[in-house]
Design a protein around this motif. Sequence first.
Motif, mmCIF file in Angstrom:
data_model
loop_
_atom_site.group_PDB
_atom_site.id
_atom_site.type_symbol
_atom_site.label_atom_id
_atom_site.label_comp_id
_atom_site.label_asym_id
_atom_site.label_seq_id
_atom_site.Cartn_x
_atom_site.Cartn_y
_atom_site.Cartn_z
ATOM 1 N N GLN A 29 -27.501 19.330 -30.288
ATOM 2 C CA GLN A 29 -26.742 18.339 -31.155
ATOM 3 C C GLN A 29 -27.854 17.455 -31.520
ATOM 4 N N ALA A 30 -28.676 16.964 -30.465
ATOM 5 C CA ALA A 30 -29.536 15.821 -30.842
ATOM 6 C C ALA A 30 -30.945 16.183 -31.380
ATOM 7 N N GLU A 31 -30.836 17.427 -31.571
ATOM 8 C CA GLU A 31 -32.282 18.124 -32.088
ATOM 9 C C GLU A 31 -33.409 17.829 -31.466
ATOM 10 N N GLU A 32 -33.060 17.870 -30.031
ATOM 11 C CA GLU A 32 -34.163 17.633 -29.146
ATOM 12 C C GLU A 32 -34.977 19.005 -28.647
ATOM 13 N N ILE A 33 -34.149 20.034 -28.745
ATOM 14 C CA ILE A 33 -34.570 21.462 -28.704
ATOM 15 C C ILE A 33 -34.324 22.560 -29.677
ATOM 16 N N PRO A 34 -35.156 23.423 -29.826
ATOM 17 C CA PRO A 34 -34.897 24.561 -30.699
ATOM 18 C C PRO A 34 -33.747 25.388 -30.636
ATOM 19 N N SER A 35 -33.143 26.113 -31.534
ATOM 20 C CA SER A 35 -32.126 26.994 -31.073
ATOM 21 C C SER A 35 -32.392 27.884 -30.074
ATOM 22 N N THR A 36 -31.630 28.085 -29.168
ATOM 23 C CA THR A 36 -32.071 28.756 -27.698
ATOM 24 C C THR A 36 -31.101 29.948 -27.285
#
Length: 358
Positions: A29-36
Amino acid sequence: MENWRVIDTGLRSAAQNIALNRALLEARQAEEIPSTLRFLRFTPSALLGYHQSAEQELNLDYCTANRIVIQRRITGGGAIYFDETQIGWELYLHKRDVGSADMQAISRRICHAAATAISALGVDARYRPRNDIEVDGRKIAGTGGAFDGDALLFQGTLLIDFDVEKMLRVLRISAEKLSDKAIASARERVANLKELLGRPPDLAQVKRNIIEAFESEFDVEFSEGDLTLSEHQRYKMALSEIDTPDWINLVTRPAADMPILEAAQKFAGGLLRAAVTLDTRTQTLRQVWFSGDIFVSPRRTLVDLEAALCDLPLVRLGTRVQAFFDERKTDMLTLTPADFIAVVQLAVKQPLTDAVSR
């Protein structure tokens, strides 16, 4: 081509897995990680939906005696049993990845892809609305999803060598459902990969198939990765809250507020029984089980009808049952939709002192 991440967090306790759910969803949600894509497994656990009460949903004595840990999910839905005989997979996506907020459409798309992955192992797996995957009419995987803002968590569970009887005994259900005949019938409705293939499946191959199916469906490429520093930090914070009695007992309601009521009635088409879990506060049918000396074809009709009546306001019983039978071809000899309505209505009219309590 966009690059997504795949991680495998292995066999963990329920608290750890639920904490990772929160950590990864917050990070996406915070866009800290790519889709996973995450693979996971559970030690023996009874998982409540976020809004459920353990006393109402679970056979607490059985869980204690068999060292089955009770935990609460961050998502809604019903109580379920997990152990090492299942492989879990989860997608942490952004709304733009699926192009819709329609969960039914999302479920159809993702389940079709997952069914392709399972079929590649040598079975004929197909999507079954609303959120299951089946082989020859038998459930082999269940799924569910939830949004948190623009982030989507979509979860799936694939049965490898699942013990259906243990699942039934973990849940607080009708005694009729635990009869030898009912357990045998439940086994006929559920499929395991080991049984279908005649051998234990190669778990690494199962995961490769799922990865490839989602790569094809979303036109992406997966790369193996690890949890990031921010995910570790979020995980520790989440675990400190989730691995506690306060979280597990977040919702506590007495079993008496959700009795199991039973009735049987003789119709022209045979003896029909119904066991009903009724939420007396909201007058909602939480669960209905049918059995009896009746003929119904296709055999899966009763299972599908039971699913259609889950979490249904009692006032909508007649409309839902009639619509269910209007939408499919069913051979019931002289049994009618009205008979199913009548036996459920008879059950819910039983005095609460006659309720089955477990």
